[in-house]
Design a protein around this motif. Structure first.
Motif, PDB file in Angstrom:
ATOM      1  N   PHE A 207       0.822  -1.207   0.000  1.00  0.00           N
ATOM      2  CA  PHE A 207       0.000   0.000   0.000  1.00  0.00           C
ATOM      3  C   PHE A 207       0.862   1.267   0.000  1.00  0.00           C
ATOM      4  N   GLU A 208       0.470   2.242  -0.803  1.00  0.00           N
ATOM      5  CA  GLU A 208       1.170   3.523  -0.874  1.00  0.00           C
ATOM      6  C   GLU A 208       0.444   4.540  -0.012  1.00  0.00           C
ATOM      7  N   ILE A 209       1.169   5.102   0.949  1.00  0.00           N
ATOM      8  CA  ILE A 209       0.594   6.042   1.900  1.00  0.00           C
ATOM      9  C   ILE A 209      -0.024   7.249   1.202  1.00  0.00           C
ATOM     10  N   SER A 210       0.520   7.639   0.075  1.00  0.00           N
ATOM     11  CA  SER A 210       0.004   8.820  -0.645  1.00  0.00           C
ATOM     12  C   SER A 210      -1.462   8.659  -1.039  1.00  0.00           C
ATOM     13  N   ASP A 211      -1.941   7.420  -1.148  1.00  0.00           N
ATOM     14  CA  ASP A 211      -3.336   7.193  -1.519  1.00  0.00           C
ATOM     15  C   ASP A 211      -4.310   7.570  -0.406  1.00  0.00           C
ATOM     16  N   LEU A 212      -3.790   7.828   0.805  1.00  0.00           N
ATOM     17  CA  LEU A 212      -4.658   8.267   1.900  1.00  0.00           C
ATOM     18  C   LEU A 212      -4.834   9.776   1.904  1.00  0.00           C
ATOM     19  N   LEU A 213      -4.063  10.477   1.102  1.00  0.00           N
ATOM     20  CA  LEU A 213      -4.045  11.942   1.143  1.00  0.00           C
ATOM     21  C   LEU A 213      -4.794  12.567  -0.026  1.00  0.00           C
ATOM     22  N   ALA A 214      -5.771  11.863  -0.539  1.00  0.00           N
ATOM     23  CA  ALA A 214      -6.469  12.320  -1.744  1.00  0.00           C
ATOM     24  C   ALA A 214      -7.643  13.245  -1.414  1.00  0.00           C
ATOM     25  N   THR A 215      -7.964  14.085  -2.376  1.00  0.00           N
ATOM     26  CA  THR A 215      -9.158  14.933  -2.309  1.00  0.00           C
ATOM     27  C   THR A 215      -9.918  14.785  -3.629  1.00  0.00           C
ATOM     28  N   GLU A 216     -11.210  14.979  -3.562  1.00  0.00           N
ATOM     29  CA  GLU A 216     -12.056  14.902  -4.758  1.00  0.00           C
ATOM     30  C   GLU A 216     -13.086  16.025  -4.686  1.00  0.00           C
ATOM     31  N   GLY A 217     -13.083  16.882  -5.708  1.00  0.00           N
ATOM     32  CA  GLY A 217     -14.031  17.996  -5.734  1.00  0.00           C
ATOM     33  C   GLY A 217     -13.879  18.938  -4.561  1.00  0.00           C
TER      34      GLY A 217
END
Length: 538
Positions: A207-217
């Motif tokens: 798992f890549e930690i960066s995938d927890l820091l996402a935003t959408e809209g």
């Protein structure tokens, strides 16, 4: 609820809104209260408030209730009654962008980590190893690194343990003593961890930690971990939590106190994290929680009583919401007293008495101010969530998983060549070489045996020939003498000595002797030779 006037608005008291200060949101927090007092709803209100502010969150969902944050809420009689109390004229129900995860890969995207990424120090603490056993584990990682062997999953680690055990003598001189007892202890601890389901956690894709820091809209993505099964396996849960926090700490840069945090963690049923946890593991959790706030990450624990959290960690939780507690026993009364003492007292009411008389959805609230000092505790009512309260059905969850932007990235496990495959190939090659050597030795013995047999046959043939010659000569002499005596006697009695008769008799005698000699010699030689050869063969 997030708005420009009230910021991170969480609760409302007679004096007005109670909001979390954005700069202090990374100073961690606690949501506590007895079962059924509204902890989960408070968590949901906090999470969607951060979401609306553009802050992604991670939530360990123990009962499945938090999945409703993915759907817009509906107006109910309870909400309609509370709206005037909060000064809200219209409720704008809305959902949050959600990604579902599951360590076991059943109710969301799998979350995996490799053995190498976890490292010997953290892994030894999870396995509960002593200093000596941790030293052996460090040696194992060093050997794997020098040989270029990847440690991805549990079978890789077990293969390396077997390899180090078999070659302990040659590595002891370089790295120090490698006791078989220590290897056995590691293997037993590993088996326990595997029995709790860690086999699903260790692997690739990692798992890549960066995938927890996402935003959408403009909204922060809500990362919801399905933990209804994970809560039954506290060792795996602790493993996951420590790795995730440690990975965040080692990956994210230092940022200090930002206007808003980069990420907020919510861990429901937090008491399970510390049950049966050794001091070394607790110390590690404390260290990570203390330091990770400088990375812009806030951690919020949800549990029944503040006494479920070790004091060293409880002291770091600045933003607190305390729901009702029941005090029917001396132990319960002590828990109420401890909870009351964690707040800055309000002269308007007795904190301990108020905790026991709070209604559903009510709480004692204290957030950090702009300077990081705890505010005076207030008796307040928690806002209602704008998303759905309660779990969604499986079809909705499945559809959201498929629509996720990371769908397919982690869903299929990859088992590439690593320590297990390399060491297995070496073992098979060694067996093939040993088998080939054994066949070669066997063939050599067979050839030597055949040469010996051929030599023996030659010797026996020579012996038989010598015997035949000797026997022939002996028989010929004996038969010749006997015939001569017979012929000589017969001539004297006849009294006739003519040359012609003598010649005829001599010729006949020679023929008789030759025939007799040949027949007798064959028979005698055959019998003698058979007897001798039989004895030699024996």
């Amino acid at each position: 609820m997030f708005d420009s006037n009230n910021g991170l608005w969480i609760a409302h008291c007679p004096d007005g809104p109670l909001s979390i200060t954005g700069k202090m949101a990374n100073r961690h927090g606690l949501i506590a209260g007895a079962t059924g007092t509204g902890k989960t709803v408070t968590l949901q209100v906090m999470a969607e408030t951060f979401c609306q502010a553009g802050v992604p969150c991670f939530m360990a969902d123990m009962k499945g209730d938090l999945s409703g944050i993915s759907q817009p809420g509906r107006l109910s009689g309870f909400i309609e009654k509370r709206m005037p109390e909060f000064g809200i004229s219209e409720a704008k129900f809305q959902s949050c962008p959600v990604r579902f995860f599951d360590v076991f890969g059943e109710q969301g995207h799998p979350m995996r980590c490799t053995i190498s990424r976890m490292g010997p120090q953290l892994l030894s603490r999870i396995l509960g190893l002593n200093d000596t056993q941790e030293g052996v584990l460090n040696i194992l990682f060093r050997i794997a690194d020098e040989r270029g062997l990847l440690l991805i999953d549990i079978k890789d680690l077990r293969s390396m343990l077997n390899y180090v055990s078999e070659h302990a003598a040659e590595y002891t001189a370089v790295y120090g003593n490698i006791a078989q007892a220590s290897i056995g202890a590691i293997q037993r601890s590993l088996l326990t961890l595997e029995n709790e389901g860690a086999g699903s956690f260790f692997g690739e894709p990692s798992f890549e930690i960066s995938d927890l820091l996402a935003t959408e809209g403009g909204k922060g993505v809500m990362n919801v971990l399905a933990a209804d099964k994970l809560m039954l396996k506290p060792r795996v849960y602790s493993t996951f939590l420590l790795w995730l926090l440690s990975e965040l700490y080692s990956t994210l840069p230092e940022v200090g106190d930002m206007e808003l945090p980069k990420l907020v963690f919510f861990f429901d049923e937090a008491h399970m994290l510390f049950e049966g946890t050794g001091k070394a593991l607790t110390d590690k959790i404390e260290q990570v929680i203390r330091l990770i706030r400088s990375k812009g990450v806030g951690v919020y624990f949800i549990t029944q009583s503040p006494t479920d959290i070790p004091e060293s960690i409880l002291g770091q939780l600045g933003n607190r919401v305390q729901h009702a507690l029941r005090a029917y026993t001396p132990k319960d009364q002590k828990a109420v007293k401890v909870a009351a003492e964690t707040f800055r007292a309000n002269p308007a009411f007795n904190t301990a008495d108020t905790i026991m008389n709070l209604g559903t959805g009510e709480a004692l609230v204290s957030f950090l101010d702009e300077k990081g000092a705890p505010s005076m505790v207030q008796q307040a009512k928690i806002l209602f969530p704008l998303s759905q309260i309660g779990a969604i059905d499986e079809s909705q969850r499945s559809q959201l998983v498929k629509e996720s932007r990371i769908f397919g990235k982690y869903d299929k496990a990859v088992d590439r060549e690593s320590a297990f495959e390399v060491l297995l190939a070496e073992k098979e090659q060694q067996l093939k070489e040993e088998e080939a050597q054994a066949r070669e030795e066997e063939e050599m013995q067979t050839r030597n045996s055949r040469k010996g047999s051929k030599g023996s046959s030659s010797v026996l043939g020579k012996v038989a020939k010598a015997i035949f010659t000797a026997v022939t000569a002996t028989v010929a002499t004996s038969v010749g003498n006997a015939v001569s005596e017979k012929v000589s006697g017969k001539g004297k009695s006849s009294g006739s000595k003519t040359t012609k008769g003598k010649s005829t008799r001599s010729s006949g005698t020679s023929k008789v002797v030759k025939n007799a000699t040949t027949a007798a010699t064959r028979t005698l030689t055959r019998e003698i030779t058979r007897s001798i050869l039989g004895n030699l063969v024996k």
